[in-house]
Design a protein around this motif. Structure first.
Motif, PDB file in Angstrom:
ATOM      1  N   GLU A 527       0.830  -1.201   0.000  1.00  0.00           N
ATOM      2  CA  GLU A 527       0.000   0.000   0.000  1.00  0.00           C
ATOM      3  C   GLU A 527       0.869   1.257   0.000  1.00  0.00           C
ATOM      4  O   GLU A 527       0.516   2.269  -0.625  1.00  0.00           O
ATOM      5  N   LEU A 528       1.997   1.195   0.686  1.00  0.00           N
ATOM      6  CA  LEU A 528       2.927   2.330   0.646  1.00  0.00           C
ATOM      7  C   LEU A 528       3.495   2.505  -0.760  1.00  0.00           C
ATOM      8  O   LEU A 528       3.654   3.641  -1.242  1.00  0.00           O
ATOM      9  N   ALA A 529       3.810   1.403  -1.410  1.00  0.00           N
ATOM     10  CA  ALA A 529       4.318   1.481  -2.784  1.00  0.00           C
ATOM     11  C   ALA A 529       3.282   2.111  -3.708  1.00  0.00           C
ATOM     12  O   ALA A 529       3.615   2.923  -4.589  1.00  0.00           O
ATOM     13  N   GLU A 530       2.014   1.726  -3.513  1.00  0.00           N
ATOM     14  CA  GLU A 530       0.937   2.321  -4.321  1.00  0.00           C
ATOM     15  C   GLU A 530       0.852   3.820  -4.078  1.00  0.00           C
ATOM     16  O   GLU A 530       0.696   4.614  -5.020  1.00  0.00           O
ATOM     17  N   LYS A 531       0.959   4.226  -2.818  1.00  0.00           N
ATOM     18  CA  LYS A 531       0.913   5.649  -2.477  1.00  0.00           C
ATOM     19  C   LYS A 531       2.018   6.424  -3.190  1.00  0.00           C
ATOM     20  O   LYS A 531       1.815   7.564  -3.638  1.00  0.00           O
TER      21      LYS A 531
END
Length: 740
Positions: A527-531
């Motif tokens: 999810e951090l990578a997506e952000k």
């Protein structure tokens, strides 16, 4: 004796050479305690007159191949002929335990068997070989340097004369190795290995295929009776009144009586549930009689409980201070709350069953203050401790015959089923075989704990972690944050809350708590990578490039003193999986998900799951795994362990766990508790690496933690839908399938 001998050699009445291996806590420890008149040498080996080799091991076999691997270590250094080797469980007694007071030495779990025994058994094999070389050199009348061991024989290099190991039994029994020789034992170089590192079938594979291998469920002893138990409908309930008149009419039924409930909360000792015991001449008679019992139960303390209420309770405990452990480094919660670049996510893991292929069973003979047990148990040491405490007998009066198991996965660490059998045997005065049913095993499991995780992260302008927090609320004492957080950060907070539910008992599952830590962590990293709009695999590379010496480590921080080692290993397995899975060439019609983990900070795993859509169904087609667990003893067994771990990890993701309503488990057998079948398995691709030529590090649970996050991350890659419940896909069973 100023120093305990590492080897004890003697000739048995059968003509075999007995070789006992003394295992001190340190291989070089000094001791003034005499071993005269005792049999405290363990494990032990027989070289038989027919030149066969028998290896007796105190580790327990439950399908993981540990007996085979341990014998391979000895035989590699000994240069024994593997075709002549047989491996057996060693019976457990207090005499043996005296040599292994340290926790877990005589148990099998936590992927520790091979790493813990590698240095000892390697030294044992080399020492035995040295004894045989000395004995042969004396017979040949030559220098020991002129002798070499090969295929269970000693050969004189200058003359081509040879003596079988069996021909040296009498001579070898009189050889004593000096302490300095044992402490400086020469070992074979890996380049010269002929057995270790080669895929080797288990030596009892024919027995397994033919159905001849004796498991606990097959065990019978003389004058044995059988028993089954009708257990309370909910935890804490007990018998009020019962009518056994119809049950006693069943042919073969001998006795029916009430068994008291005794609920505990000790480590691997959760007591016994009680109920109505039926004793008879066959298990079938007992099970038929149970169906004819009429029972009124006293209400317990779980009738209003449900798994959904428990999940809600866990979600309310994140900000409580009860039963909490906190590990923090420079963490400022006010900063993360006010930041604009903050990400939050909540994850849930439900109760999960063990669902053993072989339901629990035990044969126990309790007479004249002595207890003899025949059972498949992962923990004879804990079993003996719990039996001694429950019945008030000395451990010296307890003997345990360890049998093969049809699955353990942490459930057979508990001794409840053995204590039940011993209690019945004590009352009846005969050996008793107690057999649980499939329904018993599922209803009264020590379930993998339910857990609720809340994650927060504050990122800088480049996507690096400024602050990271995880609050874990679990129904198990080993709640969360037990494993090393591997990614770079400036501030970190790990909170672990423990909530003991009143209607269900929980315990370790395959991978213990690492499975839950990795699930939420690796999903959240995605999810951090997506952000940050960064490829998830590349984002992990980014976060592994700058580990600091202040980086958080779990309770067992001493295992991981060199954080640079952790960084190197994670980067290497990521590099390998990127190529192995063809990550860069991901077609638009499929999703790929990545996850990584380290077990005990020693065994490293990177895993990629591939999912596709077939019409409107999501299909898990492939799972790629790169594992670095150091030196691999038996590649075939290691790959089998990884395949089994993937099946184990996929089952709850795609088929769900267990649910409770009114204090009762709603699943009872495989018709409503589905397991992954062989036909449902995705294609498995496994690559084993040992990039730094390390010693064996354990593999039994390494690939379980990464399965769920890899699959759920792949589903997001394909559909754009994010799942934060480990078993969320099971709620869409008509939309989810796997294929091979």
């Amino acid at each position: 004796m100023k120093r305990r001998q590492f080897l004890k050699l003697s000739v048995l009445s059968s003509g075999a050479l007995f070789i006992g291996i003394h295992v001190p806590q340190s291989l070089a420890e000094e001791s003034d305690e005499s071993t005269s008149g005792t049999m405290d040498l363990y494990p032990y080996i027989h070289i038989n007159p027919d030149n066969s080799l028998h290896v007796h091991s105190y580790k327990q076999e439950m399908g993981q191949g540990v007996l085979n691997a341990l014998a391979m270590i000895i035989c590699e250094e000994l240069d024994a002929d593997w075709s002549t080797v047989s491996v057996f469980h060693q019976n457990f007694s207090r005499q043996i335990e005296n040599m292994h007071e340290e926790f877990g030495r005589l148990n099998s779990g936590g992927s520790t068997s091979i790493p813990s025994e590698w240095p000892i058994l390697r030294k044992a094999g080399a020492s035995i070989k040295q004894v045989l070389l000395i004995a042969a050199a004396k017979r040949f009348g030559c220098d020991i340097a002129d002798c070499i061991c090969r295929n269970s024989a000693v050969h004189q290099k200058s003359t081509n004369k040879s003596l079988l190991f069996a021909q040296l039994i009498g001579d070898a029994a009189n050889v004593t190795l000096p302490a300095h020789v044992i402490d400086n034992m020469p070992y074979k170089s890996r380049i010269n290995y002929s057995l270790v590192g080669k895929s080797t079938p288990t030596n009892n594979v024919n027995q397994i295929v033919r159905g001849e291998l004796v498991y606990g469920i097959d065990m019978e002893v003389d004058n044995m009776l059988y028993a089954s138990i009708l257990r309370p409908p909910t935890l804490g309930a007990s018998v009020d009144v019962f009518d056994a008149s119809q049950a006693m009419k069943i042919e073969g039924v001998i006795d029916v009586y009430a068994l008291d409930t005794e609920i505990k909360s000790g480590l691997f000792d959760t007591g016994i549930l009680g109920g109505i015991v039926v004793v008879g001449t066959s298990t079938w008679a007992c099970l038929r009689a149970i169906k004819r019992l009429s029972v009124s139960w006293k209400q317990g303390y779980a009738e209003d409980a449900s798994s959904s209420k428990l999940a809600e309770t866990l979600r309310t405990l994140h900000n409580k201070n009860d039963h909490i452990r906190v590990r923090s480094l420079n963490y400022e919660p006010n900063h993360i709350a006010s930041s604009q670049n903050t990400i939050h996510a909540a994850y849930h893991s439900p109760l999960l069953p063990h669902a053993l292929m072989e339901p629990l069973n035990a044969v126990v003979d309790y007479k004249q203050g002595a207890i003899e047990v025949w059972a498949g148990t992962q923990s004879p040491q804990h079993t003996a401790t719990n039996l001694a405490a429950h019945f008030g007998v000395a451990k010296e009066q307890i003997k345990i015959h360890v049998l093969h198991m049809g699955g353990g996965f942490g459930r057979r660490y508990y001794a409840d089923f053995i204590i039940e059998a011993a209690t019945i045997s004590e009352k009846i005065g005969m050996p008793i075989k107690l057999q649980w049913t499939r329904e018993d095993e599922i209803h009264y499991d020590r379930f993998h704990p339910m857990r609720s995780d809340e994650m927060h992260a504050q990122l800088d302008e480049n996507g690096n972690i400024e602050q990271y927090s995880c609050s874990a609320v679990s129904t198990q004492q080993w709640g969360g944050g037990e494993i090393t957080f591997p990614y770079d950060h400036k501030a970190l907070s790990i909170e672990s809350h423990f909530h003991r539910p009143h209607f269900v008992q929980t315990g370790p599952w395959r991978a213990v708590v690492a499975h839950l830590d990795v699930f939420s962590r690796e999903c959240f990293i995605d999810e951090l990578a997506e952000k940050c709009d960064v490829n998830p695999l590349d984002y992990r590379f980014q976060l592994l490039q700058g580990l600091t010496k202040n980086q958080y480590k779990g309770d067992r921080a001493e295992r991981m003193k060199n954080v640079m080692f952790l960084q190197r290993m994670f980067i290497r397995v990521l590099q390998e999986i990127k190529v192995f899975s063809n990550w860069q060439n991901n077609p638009k019609d499929q999703g790929m998900g990545i996850a990584l983990s380290a077990f005990h900070d020693k065994s490293f795993c990177a895993q990629v799951a591939v999912v596709k859509k077939d019409n409107d169904q999501i299909v898990v087609t492939d799972v790629y795994t790169v594992a670095d667990c150091g030196l691999v003893i038996n590649p075939n067994s290691v790959k089998a362990q990884i395949e089994g771990s993937i099946a184990w990890g996929l089952t709850p993701v795609l088929h769900g766990g267990v649910t409770f309503e009114q204090g009762k488990c709603q699943q009872s057998n495989f018709h409503n508790l589905s397991l992954l079948s062989m036909q449902q398995m995705p294609n498995i691709h496994t690559k084993l690496v040992d990039v730094e030529m390390r010693e064996p590090c354990g593999v039994g649970e390494i690939a379980v933690p990464t399965v769920a996050p890899a699959v759920l991350n792949a589903v997001f890659s394909l559909t754009g839908k994010r799942y934060r419940d480990l078993t969320a896909l099971a709620g869409e069973r008509d939309r989810v399938q796997v294929t091979g």
